[in-house]
Design a protein around this motif. Structure first.
Motif, PDB file in Angstrom:
ATOM      1  N   ILE A 329      11.177  50.804 -67.494  1.00  0.00           N
ATOM      2  CA  ILE A 329       9.885  50.910 -66.994  1.00  0.00           C
ATOM      3  C   ILE A 329       9.136  52.011 -67.660  1.00  0.00           C
ATOM      4  N   PRO A 330       8.078  51.735 -68.152  1.00  0.00           N
ATOM      5  CA  PRO A 330       7.151  52.800 -68.702  1.00  0.00           C
ATOM      6  C   PRO A 330       6.472  53.599 -67.733  1.00  0.00           C
ATOM      7  N   ILE A 331       6.706  54.987 -67.969  1.00  0.00           N
ATOM      8  CA  ILE A 331       6.148  55.938 -66.696  1.00  0.00           C
ATOM      9  C   ILE A 331       5.358  56.887 -67.557  1.00  0.00           C
ATOM     10  N   GLN A 332       4.122  57.289 -66.843  1.00  0.00           N
ATOM     11  CA  GLN A 332       3.106  57.822 -67.521  1.00  0.00           C
ATOM     12  C   GLN A 332       3.293  59.475 -67.561  1.00  0.00           C
ATOM     13  N   THR A 333       3.236  60.082 -68.649  1.00  0.00           N
ATOM     14  CA  THR A 333       3.554  61.474 -68.643  1.00  0.00           C
ATOM     15  C   THR A 333       2.322  62.119 -69.644  1.00  0.00           C
ATOM     16  N   LEU A 334       1.928  63.295 -69.197  1.00  0.00           N
ATOM     17  CA  LEU A 334       0.643  63.774 -69.709  1.00  0.00           C
ATOM     18  C   LEU A 334       1.120  65.082 -70.521  1.00  0.00           C
ATOM     19  N   VAL A 335       0.631  65.369 -71.766  1.00  0.00           N
ATOM     20  CA  VAL A 335       0.973  66.473 -72.510  1.00  0.00           C
ATOM     21  C   VAL A 335      -0.413  67.310 -72.726  1.00  0.00           C
ATOM     22  N   CYS A 336      -0.376  68.677 -72.793  1.00  0.00           N
ATOM     23  CA  CYS A 336      -1.637  69.505 -72.659  1.00  0.00           C
ATOM     24  C   CYS A 336      -2.279  69.761 -74.164  1.00  0.00           C
ATOM     25  N   SER A 337      -1.514  69.281 -75.026  1.00  0.00           N
ATOM     26  CA  SER A 337      -2.214  69.507 -76.525  1.00  0.00           C
ATOM     27  C   SER A 337      -1.315  68.696 -77.617  1.00  0.00           C
ATOM     28  N   TYR A 338      -1.893  68.765 -78.696  1.00  0.00           N
ATOM     29  CA  TYR A 338      -1.170  68.176 -79.668  1.00  0.00           C
ATOM     30  C   TYR A 338      -0.074  69.026 -80.267  1.00  0.00           C
ATOM     31  N   GLN A 339      -0.329  70.237 -80.250  1.00  0.00           N
ATOM     32  CA  GLN A 339       0.836  71.317 -80.395  1.00  0.00           C
ATOM     33  C   GLN A 339       1.814  70.944 -79.539  1.00  0.00           C
ATOM     34  N   CYS A 340       1.868  70.739 -78.226  1.00  0.00           N
ATOM     35  CA  CYS A 340       2.919  70.439 -77.563  1.00  0.00           C
ATOM     36  C   CYS A 340       3.515  68.928 -77.804  1.00  0.00           C
TER      37      CYS A 340
END
Ligand SMILES: [Zn+2]
Length: 354
Positions: A329-340
């Motif tokens: 199952i594809p689950i959404q996840t959010l990242v704050c920056s390209y550095q992260c």
């Protein structure tokens, strides 16, 4: 053939009328009746009225006298509206109006149906639902398959006893976040609609056991979706993200001033800075906005409105009965920056925009 069923219908009606006040059940199923018998008013103690599979196009005014009626079946007729008369059936528990041509629900009709438990409006021509659907306080089962609905009104989400909701084969594009209020919902059917995403609030439906969203346009699921205590989950026919590395573009992060300010304030709030905690109380609008902040999956720092959407994949729970081809199952996840993003673990994939 026509005559004989008409004659039979009349005989059944006469028998019922002889019973008068004692008649509890009247069944005139498939008798080619075109007009509802007005003699119904002589049967004040009727509990069950079955008129399905006829050719009735209008409800008769005498219907409103049947205040003891608990079951009305007018499925497979030629009705074009849920008529006002129905609101006087204050004892009604089961109402079947499937297979008609209903495109209109008279205003206030749901007001009187405080005891209604089951409403079946499958196979009609409804394009919307009235706000007063929220008045059906006792409703546990609602079926609206094969209509032309485009939205689920948020008033529907106030039906706190609702256990089963069937909305297959409509044109619904999104689900309101108020869905979380349906705390007794156990079965949700949304097959063949145009839903692009499920709100994260769906993860709060603690009693949900069956979810069928086959044939929509869902690519990804909200965070926490994998923790639902489902027994059955069907999602075939959706363009789900597949597990494959995506080469995301690597521009420099360029945040708006608003985002920079928001992150700064969020950080101070996180550290419980007394000055800023005090100050924020004077700006309820800002406080409200900041309460919508999200957390970076990598550094755990908060951010407000600019992020990189990523996806990770989880195996569905072993307790779920699932669509045959569903492996992950594809689950959404959010990242704050390209550095992260550059420091993410290998199970997190970027989503390339096309
Ligand atoms: Zn981060």
């Amino acid at each position: 053939m026509v005559t004989s069923s008409k004659v039979m219908a009349e005989r059944l009606m006469l028998t019922a009328l002889k019973g008068g006040r004692n008649t509890r059940i009247l069944t005139l199923n498939g008798k080619r009746i075109t007009k509802m018998p007005s003699a119904l008013e002589k049967l004040p103690n009727l509990r069950t009225l079955d008129l399905q599979n006829n050719r009735i196009s209008k409800v008769c005014p005498e219907l409103r006298t049947l205040t003891q009626l608990t079951l009305l079946n007018m499925g497979n007729n030629h009705l074009q509206e849920v008529a006002e008369e129905i609101k006087y059936l204050t004892s009604l528990k089961n109402l079947h109006l499937f297979g008609n041509r209903i495109c209109r629900i008279a205003p206030g009709v749901f007001d009187g149906l405080r005891r209604l438990i089951l409403l079946n409006l499958n196979d009609n021509k409804l394009t919307s639902l009235p706000e007063d659907i929220g008045r059906l306080r006792s409703l546990t089962y609602l079926s609206l398959n094969h209509n032309n609905l485009t939205v689920i009104p948020k008033e529907l989400c106030s039906l706190e006893h609702l256990c089963e909701l069937h909305l297959n084969y409509n044109q619904i594009t999104c689900i309101p976040e108020e869905i979380k209020c349906l705390q007794n919902l156990q079965q949700l059917f949304l097959v063949r609609n145009n839903i692009e995403e499920l709100p994260k609030e769906i993860c709060r439906l603690a009693k949900l056991r069956i979810l069928d969203i086959a044939g929509n346009v869902i690519q990804i699921f909200p965070a926490g979706f994998q923790d639902l205590k489902l027994r059955e989950f069907y999602c075939e026919g959706n363009p789900l993200f597949l597990k494959r590395p995506i080469v995301a573009p690597q521009p420099k992060d360029l945040w708006t001033l608003r985002e920079i300010a928001a992150r700064f304030v969020l950080c101070l709030l996180n550290e419980e800075d007394p000055l800023i905690m005090d100050a924020i109380e004077s700006y309820p609008e800002v406080k409200e906005k900041l309460s919508k902040a999200k957390k970076c999956a990598i550094c755990r720092n908060p951010f407000l409105s600019e992020w990189l959407e990523c996806v990770y994949f989880v195996a569905p729970s072993k307790n779920w009965k699932i669509s045959r081809n569903l492996k992950l199952i594809p689950i959404q996840t959010l990242v704050c920056s390209y550095q992260c993003f550059d420091q993410r673990d290998p199970d997190i994939f970027g989503i390339a925009e096309d």
